[in-house]
Design an enzyme around this catalytic site. Structure first.
Site, PDB file in Angstrom:
ATOM      1  N   ARG A  20      64.912  13.042  57.416  1.00  0.00           N
ATOM      2  CA  ARG A  20      66.346  12.826  57.536  1.00  0.00           C
ATOM      3  C   ARG A  20      67.042  13.154  56.214  1.00  0.00           C
ATOM      4  O   ARG A  20      66.454  13.047  55.140  1.00  0.00           O
ATOM      5  CB  ARG A  20      66.612  11.353  57.845  1.00  0.00           C
ATOM      6  CG  ARG A  20      65.992  10.901  59.122  1.00  0.00           C
ATOM      7  CD  ARG A  20      65.924   9.398  59.213  1.00  0.00           C
ATOM      8  NE  ARG A  20      67.252   8.823  59.302  1.00  0.00           N
ATOM      9  CZ  ARG A  20      67.520   7.525  59.272  1.00  0.00           C
ATOM     10  NH1 ARG A  20      66.530   6.649  59.127  1.00  0.00           N
ATOM     11  NH2 ARG A  20      68.740   7.099  59.377  1.00  0.00           N
ATOM     12  N   GLY A  39      61.802  18.731  53.498  1.00  0.00           N
ATOM     13  CA  GLY A  39      62.372  17.567  52.818  1.00  0.00           C
ATOM     14  C   GLY A  39      63.800  17.262  53.233  1.00  0.00           C
ATOM     15  O   GLY A  39      64.435  18.036  53.963  1.00  0.00           O
ATOM     16  N   HIS A  40      64.306  16.135  52.737  1.00  0.00           N
ATOM     17  CA  HIS A  40      65.652  15.676  53.091  1.00  0.00           C
ATOM     18  C   HIS A  40      66.713  16.650  52.592  1.00  0.00           C
ATOM     19  O   HIS A  40      66.589  17.230  51.517  1.00  0.00           O
ATOM     20  CB  HIS A  40      65.898  14.281  52.528  1.00  0.00           C
ATOM     21  CG  HIS A  40      65.789  14.193  51.039  1.00  0.00           C
ATOM     22  ND1 HIS A  40      64.580  14.157  50.376  1.00  0.00           N
ATOM     23  CD2 HIS A  40      66.731  14.138  50.082  1.00  0.00           C
ATOM     24  CE1 HIS A  40      64.790  14.068  49.088  1.00  0.00           C
ATOM     25  NE2 HIS A  40      66.082  14.067  48.866  1.00  0.00           N
ATOM     26  N   ASN A  41      67.752  16.822  53.407  1.00  0.00           N
ATOM     27  CA  ASN A  41      68.930  17.654  53.084  1.00  0.00           C
ATOM     28  C   ASN A  41      68.647  19.150  53.124  1.00  0.00           C
ATOM     29  O   ASN A  41      69.563  19.941  52.858  1.00  0.00           O
ATOM     30  CB  ASN A  41      69.510  17.334  51.698  1.00  0.00           C
ATOM     31  CG  ASN A  41      69.906  15.892  51.526  1.00  0.00           C
ATOM     32  OD1 ASN A  41      70.113  15.190  52.510  1.00  0.00           O
ATOM     33  ND2 ASN A  41      70.008  15.435  50.296  1.00  0.00           N
ATOM     34  N   SER A  71      66.929  19.291  49.548  1.00  0.00           N
ATOM     35  CA  SER A  71      68.228  19.918  49.283  1.00  0.00           C
ATOM     36  C   SER A  71      68.162  21.425  49.078  1.00  0.00           C
ATOM     37  O   SER A  71      69.164  22.031  48.688  1.00  0.00           O
ATOM     38  CB  SER A  71      68.932  19.263  48.087  1.00  0.00           C
ATOM     39  OG  SER A  71      69.150  17.889  48.356  1.00  0.00           O
TER      40      SER A  71
END
Lengths: 363, 363, 363
Positions: B237, B258-260, B278
């Site tokens: 998430r 990974g996140h973002n 990110s």
């Protein structure tokens, strides 16, 4: 679960000395051993620590002076590391799962379970699946339509076996392992950038943007006898023929075996290894942790790779390889030394250029 | 499941020749094909092996001399690899799961299931989840609160979809895939050693030992249409906004997103790839097996990376990259050749130094 | 879930300015924030985008000129990144799981559950397991015989905890994590090729083909307080002693921790890291994504590795490392520059050899 020193030595085929009637209920490291535990002191530096614990008996090397360590009994093993196999098997307490079929398991009426099979709670076994005699199928497992598992297998919690996967005898799968996911195989209507690059090794040029069409996996997975698969490892189905793993091969956690791959017998495939589609691996191969192997290549018998090796081309039998790209281990070790001296090499060459372009005056 | 050669060719939009009424019940490699199977012989070297099998019909390349191989019928495909997509779809036997909702599934009364949805045993679908028409949700799956799955999706056994994850149409998830785990994001009360090192590239110096405070993930995961996710792959998430995967992108097994992270459309992300938090990936990007991508960087459209590539910095659109660190593929291939000659280079420089400091007598 | 700006600032221990009574029901990026959301604008370049959204209040850096951005209120944080921890905790909507024990869960009568424990559907908790107060055990989880989980733990969907695993307080495990699979430890009756190669570094020579005997794992896994484990990560049991993870250590997705490994406190272990058997990792160590660490080595306190680092030998405390093989980060960055200039170096040396063997005429 208690055994005498004599019984243990007999089971291991090794020699017992001293008070061989001492009862043992477990094994421990020398410094942590209690009076009823067998200390594992395979080397002199480990044996030194026996005095920190309370062990009355230990496993030592073949010609150890066992009495010098204050022991009452000892097992003297010619190859102590090999003795570990039998010893740990004797004292393994297992999962504590009861025998029989848990009432919550859903077993299709068309599934065939051999005598002595146990099945844990919330497990699903589909139509046409065959589970061999004395298999232990843990909780929350899935065995797909028409899959076959040979006798004496063990599936730990949450193992997933896809449809038509065929597995030999004495199989062990660690928690969360997945056999029989679909292969990762896609194709574009026209030649793709990847296909162009494989020819040119250059940038992808004019390749039009295209979407990927799926090639379905019609093959299965075939696993030999005495194979073990690690936690959350995945082995994909083949496209037409099956993906294959030979007898006696052991695969660690989080390993990815692509579609159509063939692995020979008695290999060790360590953690986080990836083997891309259609690659063939010989017998007795050891792939060190995090080794990556390209698709459609061949690794010969007895090859060993060190940790992190990236294999981009075929490897002949018997080679020991390391590095990115994989080269013979001595060559890579030499290269690694060169890395540390590279800066000085640049300096030397810069100095040489200056010297040569301005030679000392000739007088 | 049986089709005539004529029907198959029509479905593929390719040309059928010979006895096109022959009934086919499966596909096989040339040497293994039975009389009722269609042999796949996309190249002359595969076609050579037709004589080892019993196939009466085969798929061949466009201008193949099919009668020379003793066949009674053939499908001549201008791009045989692309024909594989339609062919394997026709003969895919699937999972054999029955239609309907299994009585053991736990579906919250606040969940909304479209027409024609099937749900397997021991699956949980939470409050507010929407499952689109004709989705097949396999056994032992989890669909979290408020998650949405578009029409015609397929979740294989044991797939886990976290709360508020949004997924488009025709989604496929292989066994054990996890969408919507929490991001890996932690912060120390004071500047951490990692933050210092990112500035200095040197050793971490005085950084005080600190504990990590958790940054919770409030974002979700958004997946476009026609996406496929491999076995045991994980997509985290986002922290505030959502992690995103674009239409048509296919992700292999054991991949970590990974996140973002934002991934564009029609990408191929191969096995054991990791993309750190990110980072943004463009459209039509292909990341080869075991590629790693640092956090907070950008990879342009149409980029391709080779196996094992470690990407530590942005990559402009259209580049084909390989190596650690990622460089243009030609440059890395040249570097790899240099690795093999490096020892000789050291020797040459050592010899040059000797020669230059002791020049030949000038007489 | 709504809080005033004043309440939020008080919870974070930071300063609120302006109309601190504004009610906030969520957080958002500046350009996406609604009138009731708190915009996160930790740096001037993020604050610039406030005008694209509708936020009335934002989190800014300590001395920000908040009124210049048209805000009615602001939270001024001396270390905004750290404020993210408290902020995201306040607005985390969680999984939406109800309290209590789901009736479908199978909890052995010999298991001990503390007050306030919740257990999700299809979860199995075995005999002798202890689950501490206020733990939330999600759906489809497995807690093995004699396992212990400290208070206030959270197991997301499908987490598997093997027998006798011991876990401290406030544990978090992401979906599909596996603790307590068996170690990957095998031995041959006679010296194996791998053992030979570790001595010789050369090819494996005469090593006879042998099959692998299993060393069973008798140890467990011991996890300290405040540990988090990522999705589909696996931590294996130790052979004799336990595999250990210290207090405060956070482990990302798809990480492989081998048997007997010991990890200290407050470490960060990023995605797809592999740590091979019996290796020891100190305190406050950060292993970047895809780092691999060989077996039986030691990494000192405060070490940091960059992405893709392959660690083949011990690392002293405090070092910042990168590359394959791992070297000090500055050295590897220098080496990477050398890679780009290596071709020219070969050319220079070739030219020097020509020049030196054919010196300019001496006239």
């Amino acid at each position: 679960m208690s055994h005498t020193i004599e019984q243990i030595a007999a089971a291991l085929g090794t020699r017992a000395v001293g008070a061989v009637g001492i009862e043992i209920d477990g094994v421990a490291e020398p410094a942590a051993a209690s009076a009823t535990q067998l200390a594992l002191a395979m080397k002199p530096q480990f044996a030194e620590r026996l005095k920190e614990g309370a062990a009355r008996a230990a496993v030592l090397w073949e010609d150890a002076d066992w009495q010098a360590y204050g022991l009452e009994a000892a097992i003297l093993a010619p190859r102590p590391r090999f003795a570990m196999s039998g010893l740990t098997r004797m004292f393994d307490r297992g999962q504590g799962w009861p025998e029989g079929i848990h009432p919550s398991a859903i077993i299709h009426e068309g599934a065939l379970l051999g005598r002595g099979v146990s099945v844990g709670p919330f497990t699903v076994i589909e139509d046409g699946a065959h589970v061999g005699e004395d298999c232990v199928i843990g909780p929350q497992c899935y065995v797909g339509q028409g899959a076959r598992i040979g006798p004496q297998g063990l599936l730990r919690e949450g193992v997933k076996i896809g449809p038509r996967v065929e597995i030999g005898a004495r199989f062990i799968a660690q928690p969360g392992a997945v056999l029989g996911g679909d292969g990762f195989s896609f194709v574009t209507p026209e030649t793709s950038g990847v296909e162009q690059v494989r020819k040119s090794l250059g940038d992808r040029g004019e390749a039009q943007a295209q979407s990927w069409a799926r090639i379905h996996s019609l093959g299965a997975v075939e696993i030999g006898d005495d194979v073990e698969i690690g936690a959350n490892t995945t082995i994909d189905r083949g496209t037409i023929r099956s993906t294959r793993v030979g007898d006696g091969t052991k695969i660690d956690n989080l390993v990815m075996i692509g579609h159509n791959v063939e692995i020979g017998r008695d290999c060790l495939i360590c953690g986080l290894v990836g083997i891309a589609g259609s690659t063939r691996i010989g017998n007795h191969v050891v792939l060190g942790g995090k080794t990556g192997v390209s698709d459609n290549i061949f690794i010969g018998d007895n090859v060993i790779t060190g940790g992190g090796t990236i294999v981009l081309a075929n490897i002949p039998a018997g080679r020991v390889m390391l590095g990115y790209p994989a080269m013979k281990m001595e060559a890579t070790m030499e290269l690694f030394k060169g890395f540390r001296r590279l800066r000085r090499l640049f300096d030397d060459v810069a100095q040489l250029k200056k010297t040569v372009s301005n030679p000392p005056p000739n007088d």
